[in-house]
Design a protein around this motif. Structure first.
Motif, PDB file in Angstrom:
ATOM      1  N   ASN A 108       0.703  -1.161  -0.014  1.00 15.94           N
ATOM      2  CA  ASN A 108      -0.131  -0.249   0.074  1.00 15.94           C
ATOM      3  C   ASN A 108       0.743   1.363  -0.180  1.00 15.94           C
ATOM      4  N   SER A 109       1.764   1.044   0.775  1.00 17.78           N
ATOM      5  CA  SER A 109       2.867   2.332   0.812  1.00 17.78           C
ATOM      6  C   SER A 109       3.443   2.774  -0.558  1.00 17.78           C
ATOM      7  N   LEU A 110       3.700   1.679  -1.408  1.00 18.36           N
ATOM      8  CA  LEU A 110       4.204   1.797  -2.754  1.00 18.36           C
ATOM      9  C   LEU A 110       3.232   2.038  -3.971  1.00 18.36           C
ATOM     10  N   GLY A 111       1.736   2.358  -3.477  1.00 13.72           N
ATOM     11  CA  GLY A 111       0.682   2.652  -4.291  1.00 13.72           C
ATOM     12  C   GLY A 111       0.165   1.271  -5.184  1.00 13.72           C
ATOM     13  N   VAL A 112       0.290  -0.025  -4.164  1.00 12.02           N
ATOM     14  CA  VAL A 112      -0.187  -1.345  -4.788  1.00 12.02           C
ATOM     15  C   VAL A 112      -1.361  -1.467  -3.982  1.00 12.02           C
ATOM     16  N   PHE A 113      -2.579  -1.515  -4.385  1.00 14.46           N
ATOM     17  CA  PHE A 113      -3.681  -1.301  -3.515  1.00 14.46           C
ATOM     18  C   PHE A 113      -3.911  -3.033  -2.917  1.00 14.46           C
ATOM     19  N   SER A 114      -3.762  -3.294  -1.643  1.00 17.37           N
ATOM     20  CA  SER A 114      -3.944  -4.236  -0.939  1.00 17.37           C
ATOM     21  C   SER A 114      -4.606  -4.621   0.179  1.00 17.37           C
ATOM     22  N   CYS A 115      -4.847  -5.725   0.373  1.00 17.29           N
ATOM     23  CA  CYS A 115      -5.569  -5.985   2.093  1.00 17.29           C
ATOM     24  C   CYS A 115      -5.276  -7.330   2.266  1.00 17.29           C
ATOM     25  N   PHE A 116      -5.366  -7.494   3.901  1.00 16.39           N
ATOM     26  CA  PHE A 116      -4.947  -8.633   4.287  1.00 16.39           C
ATOM     27  C   PHE A 116      -6.461  -9.500   4.586  1.00 16.39           C
ATOM     28  N   LEU A 117      -6.506 -10.548   4.447  1.00 18.61           N
ATOM     29  CA  LEU A 117      -7.919 -11.283   4.645  1.00 18.61           C
ATOM     30  C   LEU A 117      -7.511 -12.398   5.765  1.00 18.61           C
ATOM     31  N   ASN A 118      -8.159 -12.613   6.899  1.00 20.86           N
ATOM     32  CA  ASN A 118      -7.586 -13.480   7.939  1.00 20.86           C
ATOM     33  C   ASN A 118      -8.585 -14.908   7.236  1.00 20.86           C
ATOM     34  N   PRO A 119      -8.018 -16.053   7.288  1.00 16.33           N
ATOM     35  CA  PRO A 119      -8.772 -17.068   6.684  1.00 16.33           C
ATOM     36  C   PRO A 119      -9.920 -17.590   7.575  1.00 16.33           C
ATOM     37  N   VAL A 120      -9.734 -17.415   8.872  1.00 15.92           N
ATOM     38  CA  VAL A 120     -10.963 -18.090   9.844  1.00 15.92           C
ATOM     39  C   VAL A 120     -12.154 -16.945   9.644  1.00 15.92           C
ATOM     40  N   GLU A 121     -11.805 -15.474   9.488  1.00 11.93           N
ATOM     41  CA  GLU A 121     -12.865 -14.752   9.539  1.00 11.93           C
ATOM     42  C   GLU A 121     -13.552 -14.754   8.035  1.00 11.93           C
ATOM     43  N   ALA A 122     -12.535 -15.259   7.158  1.00 14.01           N
ATOM     44  CA  ALA A 122     -13.123 -15.337   5.556  1.00 14.01           C
ATOM     45  C   ALA A 122     -14.252 -16.169   5.731  1.00 14.01           C
TER      46      ALA A 122
END
Length: 417
Positions: A108-122
């Motif tokens: 994200n700091s380098l301008g690459v739109f990203s997110c984290f997904l917890n597998p249990v919450e998913a």
């Protein structure tokens, strides 16, 4: 007078002495301490083991077709997803989840739109974050993480799937052998951590995974931002204005001409600055008997102080081309003394200024000054503080062969005004 040339910015002297800056001047103790020796031995064992693992990883991606092909496919897949308005979704659990969090922050700091997904919450509703143009990365050292195996069937089959794992082939792990569109990013370690350290705590494996994630982030950033004027650096600067990193980006990119106090903005003080003409005339302090000047028609330190207060940066200059730096003026003890008294050491003529080019960056200039001090201990010793002297040091910033502004050495070395 000392002058900084463009060649000095990359001189062998600077390169040879730069690594010495900041080293402690007190040598380490030579007394034997068995307990300390054991602690340091174990620490260096861990560091050398992880360094070796990183060396192996570098060689793998320099020579192995599977690793090289997977890395290129991963970069191209993430770049294509970004162009189509998608995002980079990273999934992991435990230590791998922590690595994923760090990778997402870097992306994200380098301008690459990203997110984290917890597998249990998913599995409990967060899977709805996925969109058709997204690309997913799974981080798992074992390649058999139960939470990821449970989640895998629910990730759309058309969605590209990157797997960062210790396996060097898709056929050797359940997670990578169950789908056809897997992009493999091998991150093996030469020896299991339990064999190396006596405990299976994720250490070498996490170091290798973090390093590979960093390589991926920077490669993607260079790919998608290559057409922008300042490239990934400009994007990162815009996304990271705060903290020490944000400040250092400004220092490295800002030129000396941007940082200097323009000479034309520095107020000029008269050589016969009489009390009747003084800006402080009529005030209580100018009529006080305690401040009665022995030189009634000459400029006093007090007159300089009053003018400096009205100066944007606290500088004062004279009709003879000298300057009085703010720090020097602040240290003056007797406001009634003639400002030209040699005991004060207020005035710095141009002949004593250290000249630097205006297009040099602040950080380049700072390193050159530190290297010059190390190479020439007497530099400025009679008139300035560069080599331990007591007087002021003035840096003159030159543009088109002419000094256009000034700066105090102490200010530059301290990191800015």
């Amino acid at each position: 007078m000392h002058t900084m040339s463009g060649s000095m910015l990359s001189s062998p002297l600077l390169q040879a002495t730069e690594h010495l800056i900041g080293l402690p001047i007190t040598p380490p103790t030579t007394e034997s301490d068995p307990q300390s020796d054991q602690i340091l031995y174990y620490a260096t064992h861990v560091l050398s083991t992880e360094a070796t693992a990183l060396s192996h990883l570098s060689r793998l991606y320099a020579t192995d077709p599977v690793a090289r092909g997977g890395f290129v496919s991963a970069v191209e897949g993430i770049a294509e997803s970004q162009r189509r308005g998608g995002k980079f979704v990273v999934i992991g659990v435990g230590k791998s989840g922590k690595i994923g969090d760090k990778l997402v922050a870097t992306m994200n700091s380098l301008g690459v739109f990203s997110c984290f997904l917890n597998p249990v919450e998913a599995l409990h509703g967060d899977l709805g974050i996925l969109r058709p143009c997204d690309i997913v990365m799974l981080i798992t050292y074992s390649g058999n993480t139960p939470e990821l195996l449970t989640l895998l069937p629910h990730i759309p089959s058309h969605m590209p799937l990157i797997v960062l794992t210790s396996h060097t082939s898709c056929d050797t792990a359940k997670l990578t052998s169950s789908r056809n569109n897997i992009i493999l990013l091998p991150a093996p370690i030469p020896e299991l951590e339990e064999q190396t350290f006596g405990v299976p705590a994720p250490t070498t494996s996490t170091t290798v995974a973090i390093a590979l994630g960093d390589a991926l982030a920077l490669a993607v950033a260079h790919t998608i931002h290559s057409d922008e004027p300042d490239g990934p650096r400009g994007v990162f600067k815009g996304n990271h204005p705060g903290g020490a990193i944000g400040l250092n980006i400004g220092k490295i990119s800002m030129k000396m001409s941007d940082h200097a106090v323009p000479l034309l903005e520095i107020p000029l003080i008269s050589e016969d600055y009489s009390r009747s003409e003084s800006p402080s005339s009529g005030s209580d302090c100018s009529t006080s008997g305690d401040l009665s000047s022995p030189w009634p028609n000459q400029t006093r330190v007090l007159d300089c102080l009053v003018l400096a207060v009205r100066s944007p940066k606290g500088w004062v200059r004279t009709e003879r081309g000298e300057v009085i730096p703010p720090r020097a003026l602040q240290k003056s003890m007797d406001p009634n003394m003639n400002f030209r008294d040699r005991e004060l050491g207020l005035l710095v003529p141009q002949a004593q200024w250290i000249k630097v080019p205006g297009d040099a960056s602040i950080e380049e200039t700072r390193r050159w000054l530190l290297a010059s001090r190390a190479d020439e201990p007497t530099l400025g010793a009679e008139t300035d503080g560069l080599a331990g002297g007591v007087g002021p040091t003035v840096i003159g910033v030159v543009v088109d062969g002419k000094v256009i502004g000034v700066l105090e050495l102490e200010e530059l070395l301290a990191g800015g005004r």
